[in-house]
Design a protein around this motif. Structure first.
Motif, PDB file in Angstrom:
ATOM      1  N   SER A 166       0.828  -1.200   0.000  1.00 43.74           N
ATOM      2  CA  SER A 166       0.000   0.000   0.000  1.00 43.74           C
ATOM      3  C   SER A 166       0.860   1.247   0.000  1.00 43.74           C
ATOM      4  O   SER A 166       2.035   1.221   0.379  1.00 43.74           O
ATOM      5  CB  SER A 166      -0.925   0.015   1.227  1.00 43.74           C
ATOM      6  OG  SER A 166      -0.221   0.436   2.392  1.00 43.74           O
ATOM      7  N   ARG A 167       0.252   2.357  -0.399  1.00 47.65           N
ATOM      8  CA  ARG A 167       0.886   3.658  -0.249  1.00 47.65           C
ATOM      9  C   ARG A 167       0.851   4.038   1.225  1.00 47.65           C
ATOM     10  O   ARG A 167      -0.015   3.574   1.977  1.00 47.65           O
ATOM     11  CB  ARG A 167       0.133   4.698  -1.084  1.00 47.65           C
ATOM     12  CG  ARG A 167       0.230   4.452  -2.591  1.00 47.65           C
ATOM     13  CD  ARG A 167      -0.466   5.551  -3.400  1.00 47.65           C
ATOM     14  NE  ARG A 167      -1.898   5.588  -3.139  1.00 47.65           N
ATOM     15  CZ  ARG A 167      -2.517   6.540  -2.472  1.00 47.65           C
ATOM     16  NH1 ARG A 167      -1.819   7.546  -1.958  1.00 47.65           N
ATOM     17  NH2 ARG A 167      -3.811   6.519  -2.287  1.00 47.65           N
ATOM     18  N   PRO A 168       1.773   4.884   1.697  1.00 48.24           N
ATOM     19  CA  PRO A 168       1.845   5.215   3.126  1.00 48.24           C
ATOM     20  C   PRO A 168       0.533   5.714   3.711  1.00 48.24           C
ATOM     21  O   PRO A 168       0.136   5.321   4.802  1.00 48.24           O
ATOM     22  CB  PRO A 168       2.930   6.299   3.178  1.00 48.24           C
ATOM     23  CG  PRO A 168       3.795   6.007   2.008  1.00 48.24           C
ATOM     24  CD  PRO A 168       2.875   5.510   0.934  1.00 48.24           C
ATOM     25  N   GLU A 169      -0.190   6.563   2.974  1.00 48.28           N
ATOM     26  CA  GLU A 169      -1.419   7.132   3.528  1.00 48.28           C
ATOM     27  C   GLU A 169      -2.576   6.131   3.552  1.00 48.28           C
ATOM     28  O   GLU A 169      -3.637   6.425   4.109  1.00 48.28           O
ATOM     29  CB  GLU A 169      -1.836   8.397   2.750  1.00 48.28           C
ATOM     30  CG  GLU A 169      -2.041   8.182   1.267  1.00 48.28           C
ATOM     31  CD  GLU A 169      -0.769   8.451   0.479  1.00 48.28           C
ATOM     32  OE1 GLU A 169      -0.893   8.906  -0.675  1.00 48.28           O
ATOM     33  OE2 GLU A 169       0.329   8.210   1.018  1.00 48.28           O
ATOM     34  N   ALA A 170      -2.390   4.957   2.947  1.00 52.94           N
ATOM     35  CA  ALA A 170      -3.446   3.940   2.946  1.00 52.94           C
ATOM     36  C   ALA A 170      -3.114   2.778   3.879  1.00 52.94           C
ATOM     37  O   ALA A 170      -3.710   1.709   3.783  1.00 52.94           O
ATOM     38  CB  ALA A 170      -3.679   3.419   1.524  1.00 52.94           C
TER      39      ALA A 170
END
Length: 305
Positions: free
Chosen positions: A279-283
């Motif tokens: 995942s991307r960091p914000e997810a």
């Protein structure tokens, strides 16, 4: 003072004030940027020092200077604030009820992903958008371009730049016509298997890449290969006796054909794949929710610790 007390009394706002003060190099400049008075900022910094029981910075005419405890706190406060920011961005998606954009490989989209979504209650009210790509590299690129929130992949090299969870491991299995001589064996020798006419996935494909790597590892040159784009074509041609093939175990469990036999490879020549959730960091919060649901599925073959 006990650590639990610190967690209760130290506020994120105080850490943000402290970091901003260090970044600006003076209390006066930081106060202007934060739109608060200099005395108010000084009071918050003093409260922070009091709660921690450590002197964090020296106040000089030319600015400020960190103490050793202050330098220690600054480094960790930066990490804490960044993680909180990522968490809030991830939670924003829940608040707005935006669809979670999930990427998947074809072999998972038709088997694992439907079971996961049904068991965990995902997909109701249209909160999930599923995108299928042929390779892990393609899914990773969509994450980089912010076209996906999370993705299920199998190529370890693409996991290094993302938040990553190992979900499960599964073996590759041999698929043979039911009247094939090797179909009588309890397990198939990989070297012997490669001397048969092989029906294989066309590049680019992670399954094909894994097969190629395993052949290179065992210093084997497959005898003959016919390439296909879809699992359905592999099944149909194998059932008609045109050759033998390989599929991940979850894929093998998804189809039944009276003219086919599925066999494991012998222990000394077995090979498998590991499925990762990236995942991307914000997810990260969203990804963790999906990971926990996947870990609870009884159908997963070998969970990776």
């Amino acid at each position: 003072m006990k650590g639990a007390d610190l967690v209760v009394k130290i506020r994120m706002e105080q850490l943000a004030y402290f970091v901003k003060t260090i970044e600006k190099g003076s209390i006066n400049k930081a106060a202007k940027e934060l739109f608060i008075s200099q005395p108010a900022l000084s009071k918050q910094l003093a409260l922070l020092e009091n709660e921690l029981g450590s002197h964090l910075l020296y106040r000089k005419r030319t600015g400020i200077e960190l103490t050793e405890p202050g330098r220690f706190l600054y480094e960790r406060a930066c990490l804490i604030l960044a993680q909180m920011d990522e968490t809030l961005k991830g939670m924003e998606r829940f608040r707005q009820n935006l669809p979670v954009r999930v990427g998947s490989l074809p072999s998972l989209a038709h088997t694992f992903l439907p079971s996961l979504m049904a068991a965990a209650g995902f997909g109701k009210n249209n909160e999930v958008s599923v995108v299928v790509q042929d390779t892990s590299a393609q899914l990773a690129e969509m994450l980089r371009l912010n076209r996906l929130d999370i993705a299920f992949v199998q190529e370890e090299s693409v996991t290094r730049e993302f938040s990553t969870w190992s979900v499960f491991q599964e073996p590759y299995l041999a698929v043979l016509p039911s009247d094939h001589p090797l179909a009588k064996e309890p397990a198939i020798d990989f070297d012997s298997f490669c001397q048969e006419d092989l029906l294989i996935h066309r590049d680019p494909c992670d399954i094909r890449k894994d097969f190629r790597k395993h052949c290179q590892l065992r210093v084997i040159q497959p005898k003959h290969m016919m390439e296909f784009d879809f699992n359905d074509s592999l099944v149909a041609f194998t059932a008609k006796g045109h050759g033998v093939s390989i599929v991940p175990q979850l894929v093998a469990e998804a189809f039944l054909h009276p003219s086919l036999v599925v066999k494991p490879f012998s222990e000394e020549s077995s090979f498998s794949r590991t499925i990762y959730l990236i995942s991307r960091p914000e997810a990260q919060e969203i990804a963790l929710h999906w990971y926990e649901a996947a870990a609870a599925l009884p159908s997963l073959l070998h969970s990776v610790e």
